[in-house]
Enzyme design. Structure first.
Site, mmCIF file in Angstrom:
data_model
loop_
_atom_site.group_PDB
_atom_site.id
_atom_site.type_symbol
_atom_site.label_atom_id
_atom_site.label_comp_id
_atom_site.label_asym_id
_atom_site.label_seq_id
_atom_site.Cartn_x
_atom_site.Cartn_y
_atom_site.Cartn_z
ATOM 1 N N ILE A 17 0.837 -1.211 0.000
ATOM 2 C CA ILE A 17 0.000 0.000 0.000
ATOM 3 C C ILE A 17 0.868 1.256 0.000
ATOM 4 O O ILE A 17 0.577 2.228 -0.710
ATOM 5 C CB ILE A 17 -0.967 -0.012 1.199
ATOM 6 C CG1 ILE A 17 -1.933 -1.199 1.066
ATOM 7 C CG2 ILE A 17 -1.747 1.300 1.287
ATOM 8 C CD1 ILE A 17 -2.819 -1.437 2.270
ATOM 9 N N ASP A 35 11.027 2.341 5.946
ATOM 10 C CA ASP A 35 10.544 0.984 6.184
ATOM 11 C C ASP A 35 11.621 0.240 6.960
ATOM 12 O O ASP A 35 12.769 0.152 6.509
ATOM 13 C CB ASP A 35 10.253 0.274 4.845
ATOM 14 C CG ASP A 35 9.484 -1.018 5.033
ATOM 15 O OD1 ASP A 35 8.353 -1.127 4.521
ATOM 16 O OD2 ASP A 35 10.012 -1.945 5.710
ATOM 17 N N THR A 53 -4.348 4.789 8.195
ATOM 18 C CA THR A 53 -5.234 3.735 7.698
ATOM 19 C C THR A 53 -4.688 2.366 8.102
ATOM 20 O O THR A 53 -5.192 1.349 7.638
ATOM 21 C CB THR A 53 -5.307 3.753 6.157
ATOM 22 O OG1 THR A 53 -3.969 3.598 5.649
ATOM 23 C CG2 THR A 53 -5.928 5.017 5.625
ATOM 24 N N ASP A 111 -8.820 6.109 10.107
ATOM 25 C CA ASP A 111 -9.772 5.082 9.673
ATOM 26 C C ASP A 111 -9.799 3.922 10.664
ATOM 27 O O ASP A 111 -10.674 3.073 10.581
ATOM 28 C CB ASP A 111 -9.342 4.574 8.286
ATOM 29 C CG ASP A 111 -10.335 3.593 7.688
ATOM 30 O OD1 ASP A 111 -11.537 3.947 7.630
ATOM 31 O OD2 ASP A 111 -9.935 2.487 7.293
ATOM 32 N N GLU A 126 -12.553 -0.671 18.214
ATOM 33 C CA GLU A 126 -13.506 -0.539 17.102
ATOM 34 C C GLU A 126 -14.730 -1.386 17.398
ATOM 35 O O GLU A 126 -14.555 -2.563 17.743
ATOM 36 C CB GLU A 126 -12.839 -0.978 15.784
ATOM 37 C CG GLU A 126 -11.703 -0.040 15.391
ATOM 38 C CD GLU A 126 -11.012 -0.430 14.072
ATOM 39 O OE1 GLU A 126 -11.535 -1.291 13.345
ATOM 40 O OE2 GLU A 126 -9.959 0.138 13.784
ATOM 41 N N HIS A 171 -13.198 2.308 9.581
ATOM 42 C CA HIS A 171 -12.371 1.221 9.034
ATOM 43 C C HIS A 171 -12.861 0.796 7.642
ATOM 44 O O HIS A 171 -13.150 -0.378 7.403
ATOM 45 C CB HIS A 171 -12.354 0.008 9.994
ATOM 46 C CG HIS A 171 -11.143 -0.870 9.788
ATOM 47 N ND1 HIS A 171 -10.464 -1.476 10.823
ATOM 48 C CD2 HIS A 171 -10.488 -1.232 8.663
ATOM 49 C CE1 HIS A 171 -9.453 -2.185 10.332
ATOM 50 N NE2 HIS A 171 -9.446 -2.051 9.023
ATOM 51 N N ILE A 172 -12.939 1.781 6.740
ATOM 52 C CA ILE A 172 -13.389 1.479 5.378
ATOM 53 C C ILE A 172 -12.374 1.903 4.314
ATOM 54 O O ILE A 172 -12.693 1.843 3.126
ATOM 55 C CB ILE A 172 -14.757 2.135 5.045
ATOM 56 C CG1 ILE A 172 -14.804 3.585 5.461
ATOM 57 C CG2 ILE A 172 -15.911 1.365 5.641
ATOM 58 C CD1 ILE A 172 -13.995 4.520 4.673
HETATM 59 P P1 NAD Z 1 2.766 -4.905 3.494
HETATM 60 O O1 NAD Z 1 3.104 -6.099 4.327
HETATM 61 O O2 NAD Z 1 2.890 -4.990 2.016
HETATM 62 O O3 NAD Z 1 3.669 -3.662 3.989
HETATM 63 C C1 NAD Z 1 3.920 -3.363 5.320
HETATM 64 C C2 NAD Z 1 5.337 -2.791 5.395
HETATM 65 O O4 NAD Z 1 5.591 -2.346 6.732
HETATM 66 C C3 NAD Z 1 6.424 -3.828 5.057
HETATM 67 O O5 NAD Z 1 7.211 -3.385 3.972
HETATM 68 C C4 NAD Z 1 7.242 -3.930 6.339
HETATM 69 O O6 NAD Z 1 8.614 -4.114 6.077
HETATM 70 C C5 NAD Z 1 6.976 -2.598 6.987
HETATM 71 N N1 NAD Z 1 7.220 -2.564 8.435
HETATM 72 C C6 NAD Z 1 7.015 -3.526 9.349
HETATM 73 N N2 NAD Z 1 7.364 -3.084 10.594
HETATM 74 C C7 NAD Z 1 7.773 -1.805 10.431
HETATM 75 C C8 NAD Z 1 8.262 -0.806 11.328
HETATM 76 N N3 NAD Z 1 8.395 -1.052 12.640
HETATM 77 N N4 NAD Z 1 8.577 0.414 10.805
HETATM 78 C C9 NAD Z 1 8.457 0.664 9.487
HETATM 79 N N5 NAD Z 1 8.028 -0.253 8.597
HETATM 80 C C10 NAD Z 1 7.692 -1.464 9.063
HETATM 81 O O7 NAD Z 1 1.291 -4.498 3.928
HETATM 82 P P2 NAD Z 1 0.277 -3.526 3.158
HETATM 83 O O8 NAD Z 1 -0.575 -4.337 2.249
HETATM 84 O O9 NAD Z 1 1.023 -2.367 2.626
HETATM 85 O O10 NAD Z 1 -0.650 -3.072 4.369
HETATM 86 C C11 NAD Z 1 -0.142 -2.299 5.454
HETATM 87 C C12 NAD Z 1 -1.123 -2.322 6.619
HETATM 88 O O11 NAD Z 1 -2.289 -1.567 6.257
HETATM 89 C C13 NAD Z 1 -1.686 -3.711 6.931
HETATM 90 O O12 NAD Z 1 -0.856 -4.394 7.853
HETATM 91 C C14 NAD Z 1 -3.031 -3.407 7.551
HETATM 92 O O13 NAD Z 1 -2.894 -3.325 8.959
HETATM 93 C C15 NAD Z 1 -3.389 -2.028 7.018
HETATM 94 N N6 NAD Z 1 -4.578 -2.044 6.118
HETATM 95 C C16 NAD Z 1 -5.681 -1.338 6.481
HETATM 96 C C17 NAD Z 1 -6.792 -1.291 5.653
HETATM 97 C C18 NAD Z 1 -8.010 -0.476 6.009
HETATM 98 O O14 NAD Z 1 -9.086 -0.738 5.496
HETATM 99 N N7 NAD Z 1 -7.892 0.519 6.860
HETATM 100 C C19 NAD Z 1 -6.787 -2.006 4.446
HETATM 101 C C20 NAD Z 1 -5.636 -2.705 4.088
HETATM 102 C C21 NAD Z 1 -4.526 -2.719 4.945
#
Ligand code: NAD
Length: 307
Positions: free
Chosen positions: A152, A171, A232, A258, A263, A282-283
């Site tokens: 994301i 990251d 998010t 979000d 929640e 959370h959407i």
């Molecule tokens: P992803 O696994 O592709 O990316 C997460 C990144 O965070 C990884 O590259 C990882 O190396 C990095 N990371 C881990 N610990 C860290 C730290 N302490 N400091 C900095 N970086 C760190 O996941 P994604 O698909 O990008 O999703 C990210 C998060 O978004 C998910 O874990 C989920 O909790 C959240 N999410 C929320 C919604 C929503 O509807 N609000 C939807 C999708 C995902």
């Protein structure tokens, strides 16, 4: 095989599963712990979103389950090592809701920096608040700081570049020469430098021990005067009371949340009276299109896993 689906899923994807297997689809099952445990005892596959807690008693009840499908990406509601120890495969819908989240970040950043889009009641009432709304800021040329540069984070960086933002990313698992930085969507930065330099900070990390409380009072205090914070990722990563205080004092220029510690957010919460704050339930990752992509991705992976 019996597939139990405990939260909402696109009904055409449910039908795809039902064409080959016995399916129990009940989006309210998540709210009935007793029945959920009962159905879990005979499930070969369990499909959940983020509200079903796959741990403890529910995990113990999954006597013959082989696959846990997650209609989304964060796995903090699933005891993944516990599932794997019982021989279950946990399958997230990696990437399928990324565009919805990335668009949410750009949209809220624009809304919050400009500050002009909530004038409808005043304009309808004939008060014409043109002077008061003349100092809104553009996103073009501003710096977006991404915390977490996974699926994301990278897509958000790409969209942000498209609207003329400079993008920094931190990251914890990526060196400066990581291939994710090679496309030039974002420049790698140390956490403290990113926090000090960004006009908008957006969080895209999982909720794990190293990210819990990452945006505490001290880190929020280190953000630029007037900067905007978008979360998010997960509640628990931002200290809600510290954020509310920073909005009320004027240190931060706005925030979009979000996700929350609890929640649904309880009615008695710290956010009443905070200026320039957008709250959504959370959407960020849930849109008509992403629901379809997430549901079909999980249906197809489950069918593959059972073949
Ligand atoms: P992803 O696994 O592709 O990316 C997460 C990144 O965070 C990884 O590259 C990882 O190396 C990095 N990371 C881990 N610990 C860290 C730290 N302490 N400091 C900095 N970086 C760190 O996941 P994604 O698909 O990008 O999703 C990210 C998060 O978004 C998910 O874990 C989920 O909790 C959240 N999410 C929320 C919604 C929503 O509807 N609000 C939807 C999708 C995902």
């Amino acid at each position: 095989m019996k597939i139990v689906i405990t939260e909402f899923m696109d009904e055409r994807a449910v039908a795809q599963l039902a064409a080959k297997h016995e399916v129990l689809y009940d989006p309210k099952l998540v709210d009935d712990a007793t029945r959920l445990k009962q159905e879990a005892t005979t499930a070969d596959v369990l499909i959940v979103r983020n509200r079903t807690q796959v741990r403890g008693e529910l995990l113990a009840a999954l006597a013959r389950c082989r696959i846990v499908g997650r209609l989304g990406v964060g796995l903090d509601n699933i005891d993944v090592p516990g599932c794997e120890a019982k021989g279950m495969k946990v399958i997230p819908a990696t990437g399928a809701n990324a565009l919805s989240v990335a668009e949410y970040v750009i949209a809220t950043a624009m809304l919050l920096l400009r500050g002009a889009y909530q004038s409808t009641p005043a304009v309808v009432a004939g008060t014409w608040p043109r002077n008061a709304l003349s100092n809104g800021r553009e996103v073009g040329g501003k710096t977006l700081g991404l915390i977490g540069f996974g699926f994301i984070g990278q897509l958000t960086g790409q969209l942000a570049r498209g609207v003329g933002m400079k993008v920094l990313a931190y990251d914890a698992m990526m060196d400066r020469d990581h291939r994710a930085f090679l496309r030039g969507e974002a420049r790698p930065a140390a956490l403290a430098d990113l926090v000090a330099a960004s006009d908008v900070i957006s969080l895209h990390v999982p909720l794990v021990d190293s990210t819990r409380g990452l945006f505490n009072a001290e880190r929020i205090g280190a953000m630029k005067q007037g900067a905007v914070l978008v979360n998010t990722s997960r509640g628990g990563i931002v200290d809600e009371a510290a954020l509310a205080a920073a909005l009320k004092s004027g240190h931060l220029g706005g925030a979009a949340l979000d996700v929350f510690d609890a929640e649904p957010l309880p009615a008695a919460n710290v956010f009443a009276g905070c200026p320039n704050l957008l709250l959504t339930p959370h959407i960020a990752g849930v849109s008509a299109e992403s629901n379809e992509r997430v549901s079909f991705m999980i249906a197809e992976k489950v069918l593959e896993g059972l073949a």
